[in-house]
Write an enzyme that holds these catalytic residues in place. Structure first.
Site, PDB file in Angstrom:
ATOM      1  N   ASP A 175      14.686  -1.428   1.329  1.00 12.13           N
ATOM      2  CA  ASP A 175      15.512  -1.908   2.376  1.00 12.13           C
ATOM      3  C   ASP A 175      16.146  -2.744   2.043  1.00 12.13           C
ATOM      4  OD1 ASP A 175      15.826  -1.957   4.821  1.00 12.13           O
ATOM      5  OD2 ASP A 175      14.135  -2.616   5.194  1.00 12.13           O
TER       6      ASP A 175
ATOM      7  N   LYS B   2      17.429   3.348   1.216  1.00  8.82           N
ATOM      8  CA  LYS B   2      18.217   2.544   2.493  1.00  8.82           C
ATOM      9  C   LYS B   2      19.084   2.229   1.951  1.00  8.82           C
ATOM     10  CE  LYS B   2      14.367   2.663   6.491  1.00  8.82           C
ATOM     11  NZ  LYS B   2      14.257   1.751   6.858  1.00  8.82           N
TER      12      LYS B   2
ATOM     13  N   LYS C  79       0.987  -1.302   0.057  1.00  8.07           N
ATOM     14  CA  LYS C  79       0.232  -0.499  -0.460  1.00  8.07           C
ATOM     15  C   LYS C  79       1.033   1.356   0.430  1.00  8.07           C
ATOM     16  CE  LYS C  79      -3.318  -2.409   2.363  1.00  8.07           C
ATOM     17  NZ  LYS C  79      -3.853  -2.373   4.454  1.00  8.07           N
ATOM     18  N   GLY C  80       2.480   0.726   0.218  1.00  6.26           N
ATOM     19  CA  GLY C  80       2.784   2.534   0.678  1.00  6.26           C
ATOM     20  C   GLY C  80       2.878   3.482  -0.235  1.00  6.26           C
TER      21      GLY C  80
ATOM     22  N   ASP D  85       7.615   2.918  -2.269  1.00 10.07           N
ATOM     23  CA  ASP D  85       7.692   4.382  -1.583  1.00 10.07           C
ATOM     24  C   ASP D  85       9.217   4.000  -0.969  1.00 10.07           C
ATOM     25  OD1 ASP D  85       7.301   1.443  -0.560  1.00 10.07           O
ATOM     26  OD2 ASP D  85       6.013   2.236   1.251  1.00 10.07           O
TER      27      ASP D  85
HETATM   28  P1  IMP Z   1      12.325  -4.707   1.233  1.00 10.13           P
HETATM   29  O1  IMP Z   1      12.090  -6.010  -0.063  1.00 10.13           O
HETATM   30  O2  IMP Z   1      13.396  -5.188   2.257  1.00 10.13           O
HETATM   31  O3  IMP Z   1      12.816  -3.576   0.421  1.00 10.13           O
HETATM   32  O4  IMP Z   1      11.488  -3.822   1.805  1.00 10.13           O
HETATM   33  C1  IMP Z   1      10.075  -2.991   1.303  1.00 10.13           C
HETATM   34  C2  IMP Z   1       9.122  -2.775   1.649  1.00 10.13           C
HETATM   35  O5  IMP Z   1       9.315  -3.044   3.116  1.00 10.13           O
HETATM   36  C3  IMP Z   1       8.582  -1.456   1.285  1.00 10.13           C
HETATM   37  O6  IMP Z   1       7.443  -1.905   0.486  1.00 10.13           O
HETATM   38  C4  IMP Z   1       8.194  -1.580   2.538  1.00 10.13           C
HETATM   39  O7  IMP Z   1       6.566  -1.192   2.784  1.00 10.13           O
HETATM   40  C5  IMP Z   1       8.714  -1.668   3.906  1.00 10.13           C
HETATM   41  N1  IMP Z   1       9.426  -1.134   4.726  1.00 10.13           N
HETATM   42  C6  IMP Z   1      11.110  -0.918   4.172  1.00 10.13           C
HETATM   43  N2  IMP Z   1      11.647   0.018   5.134  1.00 10.13           N
HETATM   44  C7  IMP Z   1      10.176   0.743   6.076  1.00 10.13           C
HETATM   45  C8  IMP Z   1      10.531   1.791   7.346  1.00 10.13           C
HETATM   46  O8  IMP Z   1      12.146   1.969   7.487  1.00 10.13           O
HETATM   47  N3  IMP Z   1       8.701   1.925   7.141  1.00 10.13           N
HETATM   48  C9  IMP Z   1       8.221   1.272   6.842  1.00 10.13           C
HETATM   49  N4  IMP Z   1       8.025   0.774   5.866  1.00 10.13           N
HETATM   50  C10 IMP Z   1       8.718   0.380   6.178  1.00 10.13           C
END
Ligand code: IMP
Length: 174
Positions: free
Chosen positions: A100, A128, A40-41, A97
């Site tokens: 990470d 990040k 949703k972000g 959004d």
């Molecule tokens: P990844 O697969 O670890 O890159 O995660 C990405 C997803 O995790 C994003 O679409 C966000 O929904 C969520 N996410 C990662 N870091 C944060 C944060 O600091 N705040 C809120 N949601 C996050």
């Protein structure tokens, strides 16, 4: 709940979104791109970005399950809602959004590339890099943020705080 502390203001976000939109307008003019938001972000970012681009675009969404409850997830990604628009031959821009560990976006890019788009690029407002587990090519990026859990401008903690207009970190209450 901890108190949100602003780290990137709504004005800074608006300026960055306008900057990204200017670049995207140049790169996608005449191409009728398909913007794919990851629910949703990304819906807040996507809605500001597409209006600021001010060229014809189409919009679709996917929903991937990554984070369960809290601030850490299992690392397993599952497609919960697929795109409804045919992808083949389209200029696709994935709008996210925050990146990470990179797992969510890596999964989606691999999934979409199978469907033979004319081009496939990634635009992320927040990055990040210190947490990256898998490499992802980010074609358009807004801000690099430190390794802290951030909320607001669409980003949630357990479905709360998406509505905050600024990007915030949570500070412990004294
Ligand atoms: P990844 O697969 O670890 O890159 O995660 C990405 C997803 O995790 C994003 O679409 C966000 O929904 C969520 N996410 C990662 N870091 C944060 C944060 O600091 N705040 C809120 N949601 C996050």
């Amino acid at each position: 709940m901890d108190k949100p502390k602003v780290v990137i203001t709504r004005e800074e976000i608006a300026n960055k979104v306008a900057e990204l939109a200017t670049q995207l307008r140049k790169d996608y003019r005449g191409k009728n791109p398909l913007l794919i938001g990851i629910l949703k972000g990304s819906f807040v970012f996507l809605s500001d970005l597409m209006r600021s681009m001010n060229i014809p675009v189409e919009v679709d969404f996917v929903r991937l399950s990554s984070y369960g409850a809290g601030t850490e997830s299992s690392g397993k990604i599952k497609l919960v809602k697929d795109v409804e628009t045919p992808i083949r031959g389209r200029h696709v821009l994935v709008v996210e959004d925050i990146i990470d560990r990179g797992l969510t976006v890596r999964f989606l890019l691999d999934y979409l590339s199978f469907r033979e788009p004319a081009s496939l690029k990634l635009c992320a407002l927040f990055n990040k890099p210190s947490r990256r587990k898998v490499e992802v090519p980010i074609d358009y990026v807004g801000f690099t943020v430190p390794d802290a859990f951030v909320v607001g401008y669409g980003l949630d903690l357990n479905e709360k705080l998406r509505y905050l207009p600024d990007l915030c970190v949570l500070e412990e209450q004294k």
